[in-house]
Design a protein around this motif. Structure first.
Motif, mmCIF file in Angstrom:
data_model
loop_
_atom_site.group_PDB
_atom_site.id
_atom_site.type_symbol
_atom_site.label_atom_id
_atom_site.label_comp_id
_atom_site.label_asym_id
_atom_site.label_seq_id
_atom_site.Cartn_x
_atom_site.Cartn_y
_atom_site.Cartn_z
ATOM 1 N N VAL A 18 0.843 -1.200 0.000
ATOM 2 C CA VAL A 18 0.000 0.000 0.000
ATOM 3 C C VAL A 18 0.877 1.248 0.000
ATOM 4 N N ARG A 19 1.914 1.245 0.840
ATOM 5 C CA ARG A 19 2.843 2.385 0.856
ATOM 6 C C ARG A 19 3.538 2.531 -0.490
ATOM 7 N N TYR A 20 3.902 1.436 -1.112
ATOM 8 C CA TYR A 20 4.598 1.470 -2.396
ATOM 9 C C TYR A 20 3.715 2.104 -3.473
ATOM 10 N N ILE A 21 2.432 1.773 -3.468
ATOM 11 C CA ILE A 21 1.512 2.384 -4.429
ATOM 12 C C ILE A 21 1.401 3.880 -4.183
ATOM 13 N N LEU A 22 1.321 4.277 -2.923
ATOM 14 C CA LEU A 22 1.264 5.704 -2.592
ATOM 15 C C LEU A 22 2.527 6.423 -3.055
ATOM 16 N N ASP A 23 3.679 5.790 -2.877
ATOM 17 C CA ASP A 23 4.951 6.422 -3.236
ATOM 18 C C ASP A 23 5.159 6.504 -4.741
ATOM 19 N N THR A 24 4.864 5.417 -5.437
ATOM 20 C CA THR A 24 5.134 5.369 -6.874
ATOM 21 C C THR A 24 4.024 5.990 -7.704
ATOM 22 N N GLY A 25 2.831 6.081 -7.130
ATOM 23 C CA GLY A 25 1.702 6.620 -7.877
ATOM 24 C C GLY A 25 1.101 5.628 -8.851
ATOM 25 N N SER A 26 1.509 4.362 -8.772
ATOM 26 C CA SER A 26 0.962 3.346 -9.674
ATOM 27 C C SER A 26 0.406 2.186 -8.869
ATOM 28 N N GLY A 27 -0.861 1.871 -9.140
ATOM 29 C CA GLY A 27 -1.484 0.694 -8.556
ATOM 30 C C GLY A 27 -1.666 -0.396 -9.587
ATOM 31 N N SER A 28 -0.880 -0.342 -10.645
ATOM 32 C CA SER A 28 -1.001 -1.308 -11.723
ATOM 33 C C SER A 28 -0.411 -2.655 -11.312
ATOM 34 N N PRO A 29 -1.071 -3.742 -11.660
ATOM 35 C CA PRO A 29 -0.494 -5.067 -11.376
ATOM 36 C C PRO A 29 0.793 -5.320 -12.152
ATOM 37 N N LEU A 30 1.074 -4.479 -13.128
ATOM 38 C CA LEU A 30 2.315 -4.611 -13.894
ATOM 39 C C LEU A 30 3.486 -3.919 -13.209
ATOM 40 N N ASP A 31 3.209 -3.108 -12.184
ATOM 41 C CA ASP A 31 4.255 -2.305 -11.555
ATOM 42 C C ASP A 31 4.539 -2.668 -10.107
ATOM 43 N N VAL A 32 3.516 -3.063 -9.364
ATOM 44 C CA VAL A 32 3.664 -3.213 -7.918
ATOM 45 C C VAL A 32 4.628 -4.341 -7.548
ATOM 46 N N SER B 28 10.772 -7.510 -6.518
ATOM 47 C CA SER B 28 11.549 -8.159 -7.574
ATOM 48 C C SER B 28 11.275 -7.510 -8.915
ATOM 49 N N GLY B 29 12.339 -7.117 -9.585
ATOM 50 C CA GLY B 29 12.181 -6.553 -10.917
ATOM 51 C C GLY B 29 11.684 -7.571 -11.917
ATOM 52 N N ALA B 30 11.854 -8.851 -11.614
ATOM 53 C CA ALA B 30 11.416 -9.908 -12.523
ATOM 54 C C ALA B 30 9.942 -10.245 -12.344
ATOM 55 N N LEU B 31 9.304 -9.727 -11.281
ATOM 56 C CA LEU B 31 7.898 -10.024 -11.034
ATOM 57 C C LEU B 31 7.057 -9.031 -11.827
ATOM 58 N N ASP C 80 14.214 -10.086 -4.033
ATOM 59 C CA ASP C 80 15.547 -10.054 -4.627
ATOM 60 C C ASP C 80 16.405 -9.042 -3.875
ATOM 61 N N ILE C 81 17.603 -9.436 -3.490
ATOM 62 C CA ILE C 81 18.528 -8.567 -2.781
ATOM 63 C C ILE C 81 19.654 -8.162 -3.738
ATOM 64 N N SER C 82 19.842 -6.868 -3.891
ATOM 65 C CA SER C 82 20.909 -6.392 -4.769
ATOM 66 C C SER C 82 22.275 -6.651 -4.132
ATOM 67 N N GLU C 83 23.298 -6.545 -4.932
ATOM 68 C CA GLU C 83 24.651 -6.758 -4.418
ATOM 69 C C GLU C 83 25.000 -5.745 -3.334
ATOM 70 N N GLU C 84 24.546 -4.512 -3.521
ATOM 71 C CA GLU C 84 24.830 -3.469 -2.527
ATOM 72 C C GLU C 84 24.135 -3.760 -1.203
ATOM 73 N N VAL C 85 22.864 -4.150 -1.275
ATOM 74 C CA VAL C 85 22.134 -4.471 -0.049
ATOM 75 C C VAL C 85 22.763 -5.679 0.643
ATOM 76 N N GLY C 86 23.167 -6.665 -0.131
ATOM 77 C CA GLY C 86 23.830 -7.827 0.442
ATOM 78 C C GLY C 86 25.105 -7.453 1.180
ATOM 79 N N THR C 87 25.856 -6.526 0.618
ATOM 80 C CA THR C 87 27.087 -6.071 1.274
ATOM 81 C C THR C 87 26.789 -5.401 2.610
ATOM 82 N N ILE C 88 25.773 -4.556 2.633
ATOM 83 C CA ILE C 88 25.397 -3.865 3.871
ATOM 84 C C ILE C 88 24.963 -4.867 4.934
ATOM 85 N N TYR C 89 24.167 -5.835 4.539
ATOM 86 C CA TYR C 89 23.638 -6.803 5.497
ATOM 87 C C TYR C 89 24.714 -7.771 5.990
#
Length: 666
Positions: free
Chosen positions: A156-170, A175-178, A585-594
């Motif tokens: 819900v927060r993501y839709i508010l932030d991005t301005g898109s409630g499309s099933p193609l975007d959320v 995951s960018g692959a979803l 999906d965890i990016s390489e940068e996030v993995g390094t931080i964690y």
């Protein structure tokens, strides 16, 4: 937030869920109970499709594209109605003011006949379910302390932030692959936030309560009426039974938590009723011709598919016996050979489409590994006693359902066979998922529902309510026809008749709200409480999240393990988190931080990762995880003694650290 805030949010959610659909239902020619009963799926269809279209025409998600799409759709349907009416001449034009003609007249009048009873039945369910739902949440902003709720709140927060409630975007939140994720439920919840200004937890509660107490009663009482007739006793009994089965609507707002699937199941009965009407198998008709009956059904189905594919598959399963009964009826009717051939070909095509849907609309194999919970005989017993998923027996509902089966079998009308067949389908699915150990059989039949027992338990409730209503209505009819009742009640005037009927409804409702419902409510309520040993957020952790906006700048991201509830900083505090869900999906940068945050002497790789993600703080909610698991992020193991962070706020065991490694935020 107060109870008034939840009441206001629920009122707006109900308006969102009903008003657009009422307009569309009116335009296509529905009236009375059919217009109200199909309003929720029509509304969700309009909202979900509007969210899908909005990004393509440059509109951010809000009430504006939802309203525009509804109006445009209504105008298009109105134009189509006028066009078809003009082509058919005066008789068809007259159908706009008198919905049916000829042989359909008597049954169409039933669309408005007994409308008051339909309203009372819906109201009975709404009041009882509403009260029970409030008991579950405990407080206006109580959240389900469950695994899936991390995603739902943050989406819900993501839709508010991005301005898109499309099933193609959320889906990109995790995951960018979803590329596709059904978000009909999330779109409604987002509109509630935007229109009322309440917090996301309050809006989420308002949304699921409204699907439970508004969409579900409207649809299930309509289905009971379509199969059991328009007598007041059918509507009253359906409303009471709809509020008295633990498997739905209560189980799915406890287990999971499965809010989108819960919403989809709430919409299924209306779609099934529309299917019954299309094949002219019900006790009353919509008054529409086959073309517009098809349009009505087509208008309900996107709501199911775009809210949860499992709901669409539920409709597909329930439609099978309806199609079979319709085909048998046609073949026995003496119809012309050409009509029979067309019907058989159509049925074969329908089966082919269904088989394709079963293959396509199923989750990955690794998501369907839920085991059976018992034996097939035990599962059968649970269906008969209305105790699916090992809940206490719902004695009164079970007796009413069994009576409904008996009376329906004795009458043997098409609507009665449909009612029985719905229970056979839902019961069979439940028996397979709950009591069959063979992975091959389960993957063939129930994989569309993740081979997950609670999801199929909920579908059994859809079939139980109409039969329970038929059973109660038939028993009441038998009682009212006895000489004793006639002498003591009927012959003494309408006031006494009304008083006795009211008392009967009250006693029936109280008897249905027995220990099975009490146990379901108590169990669900435990999962919504902020306690020291809560599975997701403790009171200390919640307080820290609520203070976070004053401690963390708006544009700065927060690290932390989503498994411990730290990921809910996004939904509750409106601060970006690196893990908005546990499965992502965890990016390489996030993995390094964690992996490296708490290590002495931050290296160039860690500094680059912190800068790339603009991370300035980290939440430490300890090691307790939502599923009792253990996910080690070595970069958080020794934050208390690390020179890379500095303690900012501590409430009990909940801590917020500012990251000082690499010079902190520049």
């Amino acid at each position: 937030m107060t109870w008034l805030d939840l009441a206001w949010a629920s009122t707006i959610a109900a308006a969102i869920m009903v008003l657009p659909g009422l307009l569309l239902a009116r335009v296509v020619g529905l009236r009375g109970a059919w217009m109200w009963g199909l309003s929720a799926p029509f509304s969700v269809t309009a909202i979900a499709l509007a969210a899908l279209v909005a990004p393509f025409i440059g509109l951010t998600w809000s009430w504006v594209p939802a309203l525009l799409f509804t109006v445009v759709l209504a105008l298009a349907l109105w134009a189509a109605r006028r066009l078809t009416a003009s082509r058919r001449g005066g008789a068809a034009a007259a159908s706009d003011s008198a919905p049916t003609q000829g042989a359909w007249s008597a049954s169409s009048n039933a669309g408005n006949a007994g409308m008051w009873a339909f309203g009372v039945g819906v109201l009975l369910a709404a009041v009882v379910i509403g009260i029970r739902s409030v008991q579950i949440v405990g407080e206006p902003g109580g959240i389900s302390q469950t695994f899936d709720n991390i995603y739902h709140l943050n989406a819900v927060r993501y839709i508010l932030d991005t301005g898109s409630g499309s099933p193609l975007d959320v889906g990109a939140m995790t995951s960018g692959a979803l590329w596709f994720y059904p978000v009909g439920w999330h779109d409604v919840a987002t509109l509630v936030v935007q229109l009322t200004g309440v917090t996301i937890p309050v809006a989420v509660n308002a949304t699921w309560i409204t699907f439970s107490a508004v969409a579900w009663p409207l649809g299930i009482v309509l289905l009971a009426r379509a199969l059991g007739g328009t007598k007041p006793s059918v509507a009253f009994a359906a409303g009471l039974a709809a509020a008295s089965i633990p498997a739905f609507p209560y189980l799915l707002v406890d287990y999971g938590v499965l809010y989108p699937y819960h919403a989809g199941v709430a919409l299924v009965p209306a779609a099934v009723a529309a299917t019954v009407a299309l094949f002219r198998l019900g006790r009353e008709s919509t008054g529409l011709d086959p073309v517009w009956s098809t349009v009505v059904l087509a208008g309900a189905l996107p709501a199911l598919a775009l809210t949860h594919p499992g709901a669409f598959m539920a409709w597909l399963a329930f439609s099978l016996p309806i199609a079979v009964v319709a085909l048998i009826r046609l073949l026995r009717s003496g119809a012309a050979a050409r009509e029979r051939v067309i019907a058989i070909i159509g049925f074969v095509v329908y089966l082919g489409v269904g088989l394709v849907a079963i293959r396509v609309l199923r989750p990955p194999l690794e998501a369907t590994l839920w085991p059976a919970i018992g034996l097939a005989g035990q599962a059968l017993g649970e269906v008969i006693t209305v105790s699916m998923y090992h809940t206490p027996i719902a004695e009164v509902v079970a007796i009413a359902m069994i009576a409904g089966v008996v009376f329906a079998a004795m009458r043997r009308r098409p609507a009665d066979w449909v009612a029985i067949s719905l229970l056979v389908v839902a019961g069979s699915l439940y028996i397979v998922v709950a009591g069959v150990s063979s992975a091959t059989i389960r993957n063939l039949i129930t994989a569309s529902w993740y081979n997950n027992t609670p999801r199929l338990a909920a579908l059994v409730a859809v079939a139980i309510v109409p039969l329970a209503a038929i059973g109660v209505a038939s028993l009441w009819e038998k009682l009212a026809a006895t000489g004793t009742y006639t002498r003591l009640v009927t012959n003494r005037g309408r006031v006494l008749q009304a008083a006795v009927a009211t008392l009967a409804v009250l006693l029936l409702g109280l008897s249905m709200q027995g220990r099975s419902i009490t146990g379901a409510i108590d169990g669900a309520a435990d999962g919504y409480r902020f306690t020291d040993d809560a599975r997701l957020l403790s009171p200390d952790e919640l307080q820290l999240l609520e203070e976070l906006p004053g401690l963390v700048p708006e544009d700065v991201a927060v690290a932390g393990s989503a498994w411990t509830g730290a990921g809910l900083a996004y939904a509750i505090a409106d601060r970006r988190v690196l893990m908005p869900h546990t499965l992502m999906d965890i990016s390489e940068e996030v993995g390094t931080i964690y992996d490296e945050l708490d290590e002495p002497g931050a290296g160039a790789e860690l500094c680059a990762a912190l800068e790339a993600e603009n991370v300035g703080f980290v939440l430490d909610f300890g090691s307790r995880e939502v599923h009792g698991g253990k996910h080690d992020y070595t970069g958080f193991d020794e934050l208390a003694t690390s020179e890379s962070v500095e303690l900012v706020r501590e409430i009990g065991d909940a801590r917020l650290y500012e990251i000082t490694a690499c010079g902190g935020l520049r």
